[in-house]
Design a protein around this motif. Structure first.
Motif, PDB file in Angstrom:
ATOM      1  N   ASP A  42       0.839  -1.196   0.000  1.00 37.69           N
ATOM      2  CA  ASP A  42       0.000   0.000   0.000  1.00 37.69           C
ATOM      3  C   ASP A  42       0.877   1.250   0.000  1.00 37.69           C
ATOM      4  O   ASP A  42       1.447   1.614   1.024  1.00 37.69           O
ATOM      5  CB  ASP A  42      -0.919  -0.004   1.224  1.00 37.69           C
ATOM      6  N   THR A  43       0.975   1.914  -1.147  1.00 38.01           N
ATOM      7  CA  THR A  43       1.864   3.066  -1.299  1.00 38.01           C
ATOM      8  C   THR A  43       1.330   4.271  -0.525  1.00 38.01           C
ATOM      9  O   THR A  43       0.208   4.713  -0.756  1.00 38.01           O
ATOM     10  CB  THR A  43       2.018   3.425  -2.780  1.00 38.01           C
ATOM     11  N   ARG A  44       2.167   4.794   0.371  1.00 35.88           N
ATOM     12  CA  ARG A  44       1.786   5.937   1.198  1.00 35.88           C
ATOM     13  C   ARG A  44       3.006   6.857   1.378  1.00 35.88           C
ATOM     14  O   ARG A  44       4.051   6.420   1.857  1.00 35.88           O
ATOM     15  CB  ARG A  44       1.322   5.486   2.590  1.00 35.88           C
ATOM     16  N   LEU A  45       2.852   8.129   0.987  1.00 33.00           N
ATOM     17  CA  LEU A  45       3.892   9.136   1.234  1.00 33.00           C
ATOM     18  C   LEU A  45       3.236  10.369   1.848  1.00 33.00           C
ATOM     19  O   LEU A  45       2.720  11.232   1.127  1.00 33.00           O
ATOM     20  CB  LEU A  45       4.627   9.520  -0.056  1.00 33.00           C
ATOM     21  N   PRO A  46       3.216  10.475   3.178  1.00 34.26           N
ATOM     22  CA  PRO A  46       2.720  11.706   3.809  1.00 34.26           C
ATOM     23  C   PRO A  46       3.679  12.859   3.506  1.00 34.26           C
ATOM     24  O   PRO A  46       4.889  12.739   3.711  1.00 34.26           O
ATOM     25  CB  PRO A  46       2.732  11.358   5.316  1.00 34.26           C
ATOM     26  N   VAL A  60      -3.193  12.549  -5.184  1.00 39.14           N
ATOM     27  CA  VAL A  60      -2.870  13.388  -4.030  1.00 39.14           C
ATOM     28  C   VAL A  60      -4.144  13.543  -3.206  1.00 39.14           C
ATOM     29  O   VAL A  60      -5.173  14.002  -3.701  1.00 39.14           O
ATOM     30  CB  VAL A  60      -2.340  14.769  -4.465  1.00 39.14           C
ATOM     31  N   LEU A  61      -4.075  13.139  -1.953  1.00 41.18           N
ATOM     32  CA  LEU A  61      -5.225  13.227  -1.060  1.00 41.18           C
ATOM     33  C   LEU A  61      -5.029  14.363  -0.060  1.00 41.18           C
ATOM     34  O   LEU A  61      -3.897  14.659   0.334  1.00 41.18           O
ATOM     35  CB  LEU A  61      -5.388  11.902  -0.317  1.00 41.18           C
ATOM     36  N   PRO A  62      -6.102  15.045   0.365  1.00 41.00           N
ATOM     37  CA  PRO A  62      -7.505  14.694   0.121  1.00 41.00           C
ATOM     38  C   PRO A  62      -8.111  15.314  -1.138  1.00 41.00           C
ATOM     39  O   PRO A  62      -9.300  15.132  -1.387  1.00 41.00           O
ATOM     40  CB  PRO A  62      -8.195  15.250   1.358  1.00 41.00           C
ATOM     41  N   SER A  63      -7.341  16.053  -1.946  1.00 45.36           N
ATOM     42  CA  SER A  63      -7.930  16.746  -3.089  1.00 45.36           C
ATOM     43  C   SER A  63      -8.433  15.783  -4.164  1.00 45.36           C
ATOM     44  O   SER A  63      -9.390  16.078  -4.878  1.00 45.36           O
ATOM     45  CB  SER A  63      -6.900  17.706  -3.698  1.00 45.36           C
ATOM     46  N   GLY A  64      -7.754  14.631  -4.303  1.00 48.94           N
ATOM     47  CA  GLY A  64      -8.145  13.665  -5.326  1.00 48.94           C
ATOM     48  C   GLY A  64      -7.528  13.922  -6.681  1.00 48.94           C
ATOM     49  O   GLY A  64      -7.824  13.212  -7.651  1.00 48.94           O
ATOM     50  N   MET A  65      -6.648  14.921  -6.802  1.00 47.53           N
ATOM     51  CA  MET A  65      -5.974  15.219  -8.071  1.00 47.53           C
ATOM     52  C   MET A  65      -4.978  14.108  -8.401  1.00 47.53           C
ATOM     53  O   MET A  65      -4.284  13.599  -7.522  1.00 47.53           O
ATOM     54  CB  MET A  65      -5.255  16.567  -7.987  1.00 47.53           C
ATOM     55  N   THR A  66      -4.897  13.739  -9.677  1.00 48.22           N
ATOM     56  CA  THR A  66      -3.989  12.680 -10.100  1.00 48.22           C
ATOM     57  C   THR A  66      -2.841  13.243 -10.928  1.00 48.22           C
ATOM     58  O   THR A  66      -2.957  14.301 -11.562  1.00 48.22           O
ATOM     59  CB  THR A  66      -4.729  11.608 -10.921  1.00 48.22           C
ATOM     60  N   SER A  67      -1.726  12.516 -10.910  1.00 52.10           N
ATOM     61  CA  SER A  67      -0.552  12.906 -11.686  1.00 52.10           C
ATOM     62  C   SER A  67       0.343  11.683 -11.843  1.00 52.10           C
ATOM     63  O   SER A  67      -0.039  10.568 -11.446  1.00 52.10           O
ATOM     64  CB  SER A  67       0.209  14.056 -11.012  1.00 52.10           C
ATOM     65  N   GLY A  81       0.815  17.745   5.039  1.00 53.19           N
ATOM     66  CA  GLY A  81      -0.372  17.077   5.557  1.00 53.19           C
ATOM     67  C   GLY A  81      -1.111  16.285   4.500  1.00 53.19           C
ATOM     68  O   GLY A  81      -1.940  15.436   4.831  1.00 53.19           O
ATOM     69  N   ASP A  82      -0.821  16.554   3.213  1.00 52.98           N
ATOM     70  CA  ASP A  82      -1.422  15.759   2.142  1.00 52.98           C
ATOM     71  C   ASP A  82      -0.710  14.413   2.054  1.00 52.98           C
ATOM     72  O   ASP A  82       0.345  14.202   2.671  1.00 52.98           O
ATOM     73  CB  ASP A  82      -1.319  16.490   0.805  1.00 52.98           C
ATOM     74  N   MET A  83      -1.273  13.504   1.280  1.00 56.11           N
ATOM     75  CA  MET A  83      -0.656  12.191   1.114  1.00 56.11           C
ATOM     76  C   MET A  83      -0.680  11.786  -0.350  1.00 56.11           C
ATOM     77  O   MET A  83      -1.670  11.977  -1.050  1.00 56.11           O
ATOM     78  CB  MET A  83      -1.382  11.136   1.949  1.00 56.11           C
ATOM     79  N   ILE A  84       0.455  11.237  -0.804  1.00 58.93           N
ATOM     80  CA  ILE A  84       0.569  10.705  -2.164  1.00 58.93           C
ATOM     81  C   ILE A  84       0.404   9.198  -2.088  1.00 58.93           C
ATOM     82  O   ILE A  84       1.083   8.517  -1.307  1.00 58.93           O
ATOM     83  CB  ILE A  84       1.924  11.083  -2.787  1.00 58.93           C
ATOM     84  N   ALA A  85      -0.539   8.664  -2.890  1.00 63.33           N
ATOM     85  CA  ALA A  85      -0.835   7.237  -2.879  1.00 63.33           C
ATOM     86  C   ALA A  85      -1.129   6.765  -4.291  1.00 63.33           C
ATOM     87  O   ALA A  85      -1.213   7.564  -5.234  1.00 63.33           O
ATOM     88  CB  ALA A  85      -2.024   6.952  -1.959  1.00 63.33           C
ATOM     89  N   ARG A  86      -1.293   5.457  -4.453  1.00 60.14           N
ATOM     90  CA  ARG A  86      -1.677   4.898  -5.743  1.00 60.14           C
ATOM     91  C   ARG A  86      -3.151   5.184  -6.017  1.00 60.14           C
ATOM     92  O   ARG A  86      -3.967   5.178  -5.099  1.00 60.14           O
ATOM     93  CB  ARG A  86      -1.430   3.397  -5.775  1.00 60.14           C
ATOM     94  N   PRO A 102     -10.397  15.378   7.737  1.00 55.54           N
ATOM     95  CA  PRO A 102     -10.374  13.944   7.426  1.00 55.54           C
ATOM     96  C   PRO A 102      -8.961  13.386   7.547  1.00 55.54           C
ATOM     97  O   PRO A 102      -8.004  13.974   7.036  1.00 55.54           O
ATOM     98  CB  PRO A 102     -10.880  13.893   5.980  1.00 55.54           C
ATOM     99  N   LEU A 103      -8.831  12.251   8.232  1.00 54.94           N
ATOM    100  CA  LEU A 103      -7.537  11.582   8.352  1.00 54.94           C
ATOM    101  C   LEU A 103      -7.372  10.599   7.200  1.00 54.94           C
ATOM    102  O   LEU A 103      -8.314   9.897   6.827  1.00 54.94           O
ATOM    103  CB  LEU A 103      -7.427  10.846   9.683  1.00 54.94           C
ATOM    104  N   LEU A 104      -6.170  10.555   6.643  1.00 53.37           N
ATOM    105  CA  LEU A 104      -5.850   9.662   5.526  1.00 53.37           C
ATOM    106  C   LEU A 104      -5.203   8.421   6.130  1.00 53.37           C
ATOM    107  O   LEU A 104      -3.993   8.233   6.069  1.00 53.37           O
ATOM    108  CB  LEU A 104      -4.921  10.376   4.548  1.00 53.37           C
ATOM    109  N   ALA A 105      -6.045   7.586   6.733  1.00 53.02           N
ATOM    110  CA  ALA A 105      -5.546   6.540   7.617  1.00 53.02           C
ATOM    111  C   ALA A 105      -5.835   5.145   7.090  1.00 53.02           C
ATOM    112  O   ALA A 105      -6.791   4.907   6.352  1.00 53.02           O
ATOM    113  CB  ALA A 105      -6.167   6.698   9.003  1.00 53.02           C
ATOM    114  N   ASP A 106      -4.976   4.217   7.509  1.00 48.08           N
ATOM    115  CA  ASP A 106      -5.210   2.786   7.357  1.00 48.08           C
ATOM    116  C   ASP A 106      -5.427   2.215   8.758  1.00 48.08           C
ATOM    117  O   ASP A 106      -5.229   2.911   9.762  1.00 48.08           O
ATOM    118  CB  ASP A 106      -3.994   2.104   6.711  1.00 48.08           C
ATOM    119  N   THR A 107      -5.806   0.965   8.846  1.00 53.72           N
ATOM    120  CA  THR A 107      -5.870   0.337  10.164  1.00 53.72           C
ATOM    121  C   THR A 107      -4.448   0.090  10.656  1.00 53.72           C
ATOM    122  O   THR A 107      -3.512  -0.072   9.852  1.00 53.72           O
ATOM    123  CB  THR A 107      -6.637  -0.994  10.111  1.00 53.72           C
TER     124      THR A 107
END
Length: 416
Positions: A218-222, A257-264, A298-303, A381-386
Protein backbone atom coordinates in the motif's frame (compact mmCIF):
# COMPACT_ATOMS: atom_id res chain seq x y z
CA UNK A 1 23.57 -1.35 6.89
CA UNK A 2 20.23 -2.68 8.08
CA UNK A 3 18.70 -1.16 11.22
CA UNK A 4 16.87 -3.01 13.99
CA UNK A 5 14.88 -1.17 16.63
CA UNK A 6 14.06 -3.23 19.71
CA UNK A 7 12.49 -2.49 23.07
CA UNK A 8 13.12 -4.25 26.37
CA UNK A 9 10.33 -5.02 28.82
CA UNK A 10 9.84 -7.05 31.96
CA UNK A 11 9.26 -6.90 35.69
CA UNK A 12 11.32 -4.77 38.05
CA UNK A 13 14.75 -6.29 38.79
CA UNK A 14 14.55 -8.78 35.93
CA UNK A 15 17.80 -7.31 34.62
CA UNK A 16 16.79 -5.25 31.56
CA UNK A 17 19.34 -2.49 32.09
CA UNK A 18 22.04 -5.02 32.99
CA UNK A 19 21.36 -6.94 29.79
CA UNK A 20 21.69 -3.81 27.66
CA UNK A 21 24.90 -2.96 29.48
CA UNK A 22 26.18 -6.45 28.70
CA UNK A 23 25.27 -6.07 25.00
CA UNK A 24 27.10 -2.75 24.86
CA UNK A 25 30.13 -4.11 26.72
CA UNK A 26 30.57 -7.39 24.85
CA UNK A 27 29.95 -5.78 21.46
CA UNK A 28 32.68 -3.23 22.34
CA UNK A 29 30.27 -0.30 21.98
CA UNK A 30 31.31 1.70 25.06
CA UNK A 31 34.38 3.82 25.73
CA UNK A 32 37.04 2.87 28.25
CA UNK A 33 36.36 5.92 30.41
CA UNK A 34 32.65 4.98 30.60
CA UNK A 35 33.53 1.49 31.76
CA UNK A 36 36.06 2.83 34.28
CA UNK A 37 33.43 5.19 35.72
CA UNK A 38 30.91 2.35 36.07
CA UNK A 39 33.53 0.10 37.71
CA UNK A 40 34.48 2.87 40.16
CA UNK A 41 30.82 3.51 41.06
CA UNK A 42 30.25 -0.22 41.55
CA UNK A 43 33.24 -0.46 43.88
CA UNK A 44 32.11 2.58 45.86
CA UNK A 45 28.79 0.82 46.49
CA UNK A 46 30.62 -2.26 47.76
CA UNK A 47 29.66 -4.51 44.83
CA UNK A 48 31.96 -7.41 43.96
CA UNK A 49 30.84 -7.09 40.32
CA UNK A 50 30.49 -4.34 37.71
CA UNK A 51 26.94 -2.92 37.77
CA UNK A 52 26.31 -2.75 34.01
CA UNK A 53 22.85 -1.24 34.60
CA UNK A 54 24.61 2.07 35.30
CA UNK A 55 25.36 2.32 31.57
CA UNK A 56 21.65 2.87 30.84
CA UNK A 57 19.98 4.11 34.03
CA UNK A 58 21.19 7.68 33.64
CA UNK A 59 18.73 9.59 35.84
CA UNK A 60 19.83 10.23 39.39
CA UNK A 61 16.52 8.93 40.77
CA UNK A 62 16.97 5.75 38.72
CA UNK A 63 20.41 5.13 40.17
CA UNK A 64 19.20 5.79 43.71
CA UNK A 65 16.20 3.45 43.47
CA UNK A 66 17.84 0.83 41.29
CA UNK A 67 14.92 0.89 38.82
CA UNK A 68 14.28 2.26 35.34
CA UNK A 69 11.82 5.18 35.25
CA UNK A 70 12.07 6.75 31.81
CA UNK A 71 12.82 5.30 28.38
CA UNK A 72 16.57 5.20 27.75
CA UNK A 73 17.69 4.96 24.13
CA UNK A 74 21.05 3.46 23.30
CA UNK A 75 22.74 2.99 19.95
CA UNK A 76 25.34 0.45 18.91
CA UNK A 77 26.40 -1.48 15.84
CA UNK A 78 28.01 -4.75 14.82
CA UNK A 79 29.60 -5.50 11.44
CA UNK A 80 26.23 -6.75 10.15
CA UNK A 81 23.57 -4.43 11.62
CA UNK A 82 22.88 -1.18 13.46
CA UNK A 83 20.71 -1.20 16.59
CA UNK A 84 18.55 1.27 18.50
CA UNK A 85 17.54 0.00 21.96
CA UNK A 86 14.65 1.39 23.99
CA UNK A 87 15.13 0.39 27.64
CA UNK A 88 11.58 0.73 29.01
CA UNK A 89 10.40 0.65 32.65
CA UNK A 90 8.81 -2.38 34.29
CA UNK A 91 6.55 -0.57 36.77
CA UNK A 92 2.85 -0.56 35.95
CA UNK A 93 2.70 3.21 36.56
CA UNK A 94 5.11 3.71 33.65
CA UNK A 95 3.02 1.84 31.07
CA UNK A 96 2.90 5.00 28.94
CA UNK A 97 6.71 5.03 28.81
CA UNK A 98 6.75 1.45 27.61
CA UNK A 99 4.17 2.20 24.91
CA UNK A 100 6.33 5.11 23.75
CA UNK A 101 9.46 2.98 23.55
CA UNK A 102 7.80 0.00 21.86
CA UNK A 103 5.67 1.94 19.36
CA UNK A 104 8.46 2.04 16.76
CA UNK A 105 10.13 -1.27 17.66
CA UNK A 106 10.72 -4.10 15.20
CA UNK A 107 11.28 -6.53 18.07
CA UNK A 108 10.20 -6.76 21.69
CA UNK A 109 12.55 -8.30 24.25
CA UNK A 110 10.72 -9.49 27.39
CA UNK A 111 12.88 -10.58 30.32
CA UNK A 112 11.83 -12.90 33.12
CA UNK A 113 13.75 -13.91 36.22
CA UNK A 114 14.40 -17.66 36.05
CA UNK A 115 13.77 -17.88 39.82
CA UNK A 116 10.39 -16.14 39.62
CA UNK A 117 9.07 -17.40 36.29
CA UNK A 118 6.28 -15.54 34.53
CA UNK A 119 4.74 -12.70 36.52
CA UNK A 120 1.72 -10.47 35.99
CA UNK A 121 4.01 -7.79 34.60
CA UNK A 122 5.59 -10.23 32.13
CA UNK A 123 2.17 -11.09 30.76
CA UNK A 124 1.13 -7.42 30.70
CA UNK A 125 4.16 -6.45 28.66
CA UNK A 126 3.55 -9.29 26.20
CA UNK A 127 -0.05 -8.09 25.77
CA UNK A 128 1.08 -4.49 25.15
CA UNK A 129 3.66 -5.61 22.58
CA UNK A 130 0.91 -7.62 20.89
CA UNK A 131 -1.46 -4.61 20.87
CA UNK A 132 1.32 -2.50 19.36
CA UNK A 133 1.78 -5.14 16.64
CA UNK A 134 5.50 -5.57 17.33
CA UNK A 135 6.19 -8.36 14.81
CA UNK A 136 8.98 -10.22 16.64
CA UNK A 137 9.20 -11.16 20.31
CA UNK A 138 12.04 -12.69 22.29
CA UNK A 139 11.52 -14.08 25.78
CA UNK A 140 14.88 -13.96 27.56
CA UNK A 141 14.93 -16.23 30.63
CA UNK A 142 17.50 -14.29 32.65
CA UNK A 143 19.54 -15.10 35.77
CA UNK A 144 20.02 -18.72 34.75
CA UNK A 145 23.22 -18.66 36.82
CA UNK A 146 21.08 -18.36 39.97
CA UNK A 147 19.22 -21.61 39.19
CA UNK A 148 22.44 -23.50 38.32
CA UNK A 149 21.63 -23.31 34.59
CA UNK A 150 18.82 -25.82 35.10
CA UNK A 151 17.21 -26.97 31.84
CA UNK A 152 13.95 -28.01 33.53
CA UNK A 153 13.43 -24.45 34.83
CA UNK A 154 13.91 -23.03 31.33
CA UNK A 155 11.59 -25.59 29.73
CA UNK A 156 8.84 -24.91 32.27
CA UNK A 157 8.95 -21.14 31.67
CA UNK A 158 9.15 -21.62 27.90
CA UNK A 159 6.11 -23.91 27.84
CA UNK A 160 4.06 -21.58 30.07
CA UNK A 161 4.85 -18.47 28.01
CA UNK A 162 4.31 -20.22 24.67
CA UNK A 163 0.85 -21.29 25.84
CA UNK A 164 0.04 -17.72 26.93
CA UNK A 165 1.40 -16.17 23.70
CA UNK A 166 -0.87 -18.41 21.63
CA UNK A 167 -3.79 -16.22 22.77
CA UNK A 168 -2.10 -13.08 21.44
CA UNK A 169 -1.10 -11.74 18.04
CA UNK A 170 2.59 -12.66 18.10
CA UNK A 171 3.74 -13.97 14.70
CA UNK A 172 7.35 -14.74 15.70
CA UNK A 173 8.47 -15.93 19.15
CA UNK A 174 11.92 -17.01 20.33
CA UNK A 175 12.84 -18.14 23.89
CA UNK A 176 16.51 -17.85 24.93
CA UNK A 177 18.09 -18.74 28.33
CA UNK A 178 20.68 -16.14 29.40
CA UNK A 179 22.65 -14.65 32.25
CA UNK A 180 23.07 -10.92 31.66
CA UNK A 181 25.42 -10.55 34.62
CA UNK A 182 27.75 -13.41 33.60
CA UNK A 183 27.31 -13.01 29.85
CA UNK A 184 25.93 -16.49 29.12
CA UNK A 185 24.18 -16.66 25.72
CA UNK A 186 24.12 -12.86 25.40
CA UNK A 187 26.81 -12.29 22.79
CA UNK A 188 28.63 -15.62 23.01
CA UNK A 189 27.18 -19.11 23.37
CA UNK A 190 27.28 -20.44 26.92
CA UNK A 191 29.34 -23.45 27.90
CA UNK A 192 27.19 -23.74 31.03
CA UNK A 193 24.07 -24.52 28.98
CA UNK A 194 25.25 -27.12 26.48
CA UNK A 195 21.69 -28.47 26.44
CA UNK A 196 20.49 -25.32 24.65
CA UNK A 197 20.93 -25.72 20.90
CA UNK A 198 19.59 -22.32 19.77
CA UNK A 199 21.45 -19.13 18.92
CA UNK A 200 22.75 -16.50 21.33
CA UNK A 201 20.69 -13.37 21.83
CA UNK A 202 23.08 -11.21 19.79
CA UNK A 203 23.11 -13.68 16.90
CA UNK A 204 19.31 -13.68 16.85
CA UNK A 205 19.21 -9.87 16.89
CA UNK A 206 21.68 -9.75 14.02
CA UNK A 207 19.83 -12.26 11.85
CA UNK A 208 16.10 -11.75 12.52
CA UNK A 209 14.46 -10.72 9.24
CA UNK A 210 12.55 -7.43 9.49
CA UNK A 211 12.46 -6.06 5.93
CA UNK A 212 9.30 -8.01 5.08
CA UNK A 213 7.51 -6.63 8.16
CA UNK A 214 7.01 -3.30 6.43
CA UNK A 215 4.00 -2.70 4.21
CA UNK A 216 5.38 -2.84 0.66
CA UNK A 217 1.96 -3.11 -1.00
CA UNK A 218 0.00 0.00 0.00
CA UNK A 219 1.86 3.07 -1.30
CA UNK A 220 1.79 5.94 1.20
CA UNK A 221 3.89 9.14 1.23
CA UNK A 222 2.72 11.71 3.81
CA UNK A 223 4.00 15.08 2.59
CA UNK A 224 6.21 16.73 5.18
CA UNK A 225 7.48 19.71 3.20
CA UNK A 226 7.15 21.32 -0.23
CA UNK A 227 10.65 21.93 -1.65
CA UNK A 228 11.00 25.15 -3.67
CA UNK A 229 14.70 26.22 -3.80
CA UNK A 230 15.32 29.95 -4.10
CA UNK A 231 18.11 29.78 -6.66
CA UNK A 232 18.39 30.43 -10.38
CA UNK A 233 19.76 26.92 -11.03
CA UNK A 234 16.66 25.24 -9.57
CA UNK A 235 14.15 27.97 -10.35
CA UNK A 236 11.52 25.57 -11.70
CA UNK A 237 12.14 22.80 -9.14
CA UNK A 238 9.09 21.72 -7.13
CA UNK A 239 9.23 18.57 -5.00
CA UNK A 240 7.27 17.00 -2.17
CA UNK A 241 9.40 15.65 0.66
CA UNK A 242 8.49 13.04 3.23
CA UNK A 243 9.24 9.60 4.65
CA UNK A 244 7.72 6.71 2.73
CA UNK A 245 5.24 4.98 5.05
CA UNK A 246 4.31 2.12 2.76
CA UNK A 247 4.59 0.59 -0.69
CA UNK A 248 7.11 1.27 -3.44
CA UNK A 249 7.29 4.48 -5.50
CA UNK A 250 8.85 4.56 -8.97
CA UNK A 251 9.07 7.16 -11.76
CA UNK A 252 6.18 6.68 -14.15
CA UNK A 253 3.74 5.54 -11.45
CA UNK A 254 0.30 7.12 -11.60
CA UNK A 255 -0.55 8.59 -8.20
CA UNK A 256 -3.32 10.50 -6.47
CA UNK A 257 -2.87 13.39 -4.03
CA UNK A 258 -5.22 13.23 -1.06
CA UNK A 259 -7.50 14.69 0.12
CA UNK A 260 -7.93 16.75 -3.09
CA UNK A 261 -8.15 13.67 -5.33
CA UNK A 262 -5.97 15.22 -8.07
CA UNK A 263 -3.99 12.68 -10.10
CA UNK A 264 -0.55 12.91 -11.69
CA UNK A 265 2.50 10.81 -12.58
CA UNK A 266 5.82 10.59 -10.72
CA UNK A 267 8.49 12.32 -12.82
CA UNK A 268 11.48 11.58 -10.57
CA UNK A 269 12.47 10.64 -7.02
CA UNK A 270 15.35 12.52 -5.38
CA UNK A 271 17.59 11.95 -2.42
CA UNK A 272 19.79 14.78 -1.19
CA UNK A 273 22.44 14.40 -3.86
CA UNK A 274 21.00 12.14 -6.56
CA UNK A 275 17.97 10.62 -8.22
CA UNK A 276 16.96 7.08 -7.28
CA UNK A 277 15.00 4.51 -9.33
CA UNK A 278 12.59 3.70 -6.49
CA UNK A 279 11.66 4.55 -2.91
CA UNK A 280 10.34 2.29 -0.14
CA UNK A 281 9.91 2.40 3.67
CA UNK A 282 11.53 3.95 5.62
CA UNK A 283 13.36 6.08 3.02
CA UNK A 284 13.05 9.88 3.21
CA UNK A 285 12.79 11.25 -0.34
CA UNK A 286 11.53 14.12 -2.47
CA UNK A 287 9.04 13.23 -5.18
CA UNK A 288 8.57 15.34 -8.32
CA UNK A 289 5.33 15.11 -10.30
CA UNK A 290 4.76 15.74 -14.00
CA UNK A 291 1.81 18.07 -13.34
CA UNK A 292 1.50 21.24 -11.25
CA UNK A 293 -1.04 20.11 -8.70
CA UNK A 294 -1.83 21.72 -5.35
CA UNK A 295 0.11 19.75 -2.72
CA UNK A 296 0.89 20.94 0.81
CA UNK A 297 2.08 19.61 4.15
CA UNK A 298 -0.37 17.08 5.56
CA UNK A 299 -1.42 15.76 2.14
CA UNK A 300 -0.66 12.19 1.11
CA UNK A 301 0.57 10.71 -2.16
CA UNK A 302 -0.84 7.24 -2.88
CA UNK A 303 -1.68 4.90 -5.74
CA UNK A 304 -4.86 5.73 -7.66
CA UNK A 305 -6.42 2.28 -7.18
CA UNK A 306 -5.06 1.70 -3.68
CA UNK A 307 -5.58 4.84 -1.61
CA UNK A 308 -6.81 5.29 1.95
CA UNK A 309 -10.34 6.63 2.27
CA UNK A 310 -10.43 9.99 4.09
CA UNK A 311 -12.45 9.69 7.29
CA UNK A 312 -13.41 11.94 10.19
CA UNK A 313 -14.86 9.14 12.35
CA UNK A 314 -12.07 7.15 13.97
CA UNK A 315 -12.32 3.98 16.05
CA UNK A 316 -9.10 3.30 17.94
CA UNK A 317 -7.35 1.74 20.91
CA UNK A 318 -5.89 4.58 22.99
CA UNK A 319 -3.23 4.49 25.68
CA UNK A 320 -3.91 7.44 27.98
CA UNK A 321 -0.81 9.25 29.27
CA UNK A 322 -2.13 12.14 31.37
CA UNK A 323 -3.04 12.38 35.09
CA UNK A 324 -6.46 13.85 34.21
CA UNK A 325 -8.73 11.05 32.89
CA UNK A 326 -9.92 10.92 29.29
CA UNK A 327 -13.69 11.44 29.30
CA UNK A 328 -16.39 11.70 26.68
CA UNK A 329 -16.85 15.13 25.02
CA UNK A 330 -13.18 15.98 25.63
CA UNK A 331 -11.60 18.12 22.91
CA UNK A 332 -7.97 17.53 21.97
CA UNK A 333 -5.52 18.21 19.18
CA UNK A 334 -4.67 15.20 17.02
CA UNK A 335 -1.56 14.53 14.91
CA UNK A 336 -1.65 11.76 12.32
CA UNK A 337 1.45 11.34 10.14
CA UNK A 338 2.08 14.95 8.97
CA UNK A 339 -1.55 16.03 9.32
CA UNK A 340 -2.92 17.93 12.34
CA UNK A 341 -6.42 18.82 13.46
CA UNK A 342 -8.76 18.69 16.44
CA UNK A 343 -10.69 15.73 17.79
CA UNK A 344 -13.81 15.26 19.91
CA UNK A 345 -14.13 12.16 22.07
CA UNK A 346 -17.52 10.73 21.10
CA UNK A 347 -17.44 7.59 23.20
CA UNK A 348 -15.22 5.48 25.47
CA UNK A 349 -16.48 2.00 24.54
CA UNK A 350 -14.48 -0.01 27.05
CA UNK A 351 -11.34 -0.12 29.15
CA UNK A 352 -9.07 -3.13 28.67
CA UNK A 353 -7.41 -4.93 31.56
CA UNK A 354 -4.03 -5.69 29.99
CA UNK A 355 -3.39 -8.43 32.53
CA UNK A 356 -6.53 -10.49 31.85
CA UNK A 357 -7.72 -9.00 28.49
CA UNK A 358 -11.09 -8.32 30.18
CA UNK A 359 -13.12 -5.48 28.61
CA UNK A 360 -14.83 -3.21 31.12
CA UNK A 361 -17.69 -1.67 29.14
CA UNK A 362 -18.93 0.30 32.16
CA UNK A 363 -15.71 2.29 32.58
CA UNK A 364 -16.73 5.49 30.75
CA UNK A 365 -13.22 6.98 31.04
CA UNK A 366 -9.52 6.15 30.85
CA UNK A 367 -7.17 7.01 33.71
CA UNK A 368 -3.38 7.43 33.53
CA UNK A 369 -1.65 4.44 31.87
CA UNK A 370 -4.95 2.75 30.97
CA UNK A 371 -5.77 1.43 27.50
CA UNK A 372 -9.25 1.36 25.97
CA UNK A 373 -11.31 1.58 22.82
CA UNK A 374 -12.34 5.13 21.93
CA UNK A 375 -14.40 6.70 19.15
CA UNK A 376 -13.28 10.11 17.87
CA UNK A 377 -14.66 12.73 15.50
CA UNK A 378 -11.99 14.87 13.84
CA UNK A 379 -12.23 18.33 12.27
CA UNK A 380 -10.15 17.26 9.27
CA UNK A 381 -10.37 13.94 7.43
CA UNK A 382 -7.54 11.58 8.35
CA UNK A 383 -5.85 9.66 5.53
CA UNK A 384 -5.55 6.54 7.62
CA UNK A 385 -5.21 2.79 7.36
CA UNK A 386 -5.87 0.34 10.16
CA UNK A 387 -2.97 -0.17 12.55
CA UNK A 388 -2.89 -3.87 11.64
CA UNK A 389 -2.26 -2.87 8.01
CA UNK A 390 0.28 -0.10 8.55
CA UNK A 391 1.74 0.94 11.91
CA UNK A 392 2.66 4.41 10.58
CA UNK A 393 -0.56 5.47 8.88
CA UNK A 394 -2.61 3.57 11.46
CA UNK A 395 -1.37 5.48 14.51
CA UNK A 396 -1.78 8.98 15.94
CA UNK A 397 -1.14 11.03 19.06
CA UNK A 398 -3.50 13.21 21.07
CA UNK A 399 -2.25 16.55 22.41
CA UNK A 400 -3.51 18.85 25.15
CA UNK A 401 -4.08 22.13 23.30
CA UNK A 402 -3.49 24.26 26.41
CA UNK A 403 -0.09 22.79 27.32
CA UNK A 404 1.12 21.18 24.09
CA UNK A 405 1.78 17.95 26.01
CA UNK A 406 1.15 14.57 24.35
CA UNK A 407 -1.61 12.94 26.41
CA UNK A 408 -2.57 9.89 24.34
CA UNK A 409 -1.33 7.42 21.73
CA UNK A 410 -3.83 5.75 19.41
CA UNK A 411 -3.95 2.68 17.17
CA UNK A 412 -6.71 2.86 14.55
CA UNK A 413 -9.06 -0.11 14.35
CA UNK A 414 -11.51 1.16 11.78
CA UNK A 415 -12.73 4.33 10.11
CA UNK A 416 -15.96 4.97 8.26
Amino acid sequence: MDLLRFATAGSVDDGKSTLIGRLLLDSKSIFEDQLEAVEATSQSKGYDYTDLALLTDGLRSEREQGITIDVAYRYFATPTRKFIIADTPGHVQYTRNMVTGASTADLGLVLVDARQGLTEQSRRHAVILSLLRVPHLVLAVNKMDLVDYDQATYERIRAEFTSFAAKLSIPDLEVIPISALKGDNVVNRSENMAWYQGSSLMHHLETVHVASDRDLVDTRLPVQYVVRPKSDEFHDYRGYAGQVAGGVLKPGDEVVVLPSGMTSTIEAIDLFDREVPEAFPPMSVTVRLTDDVDVSRGDMIARVRNAPRPSQDIDAMVCWMAPTPLRERAKLAIKHTTRTGRALVKNVQYRMDVNTLHRDQEAGELALNEIGRVQLRTTVPLLADTYAQNRTTGSFILIDEATGVTVGAGMILDGS
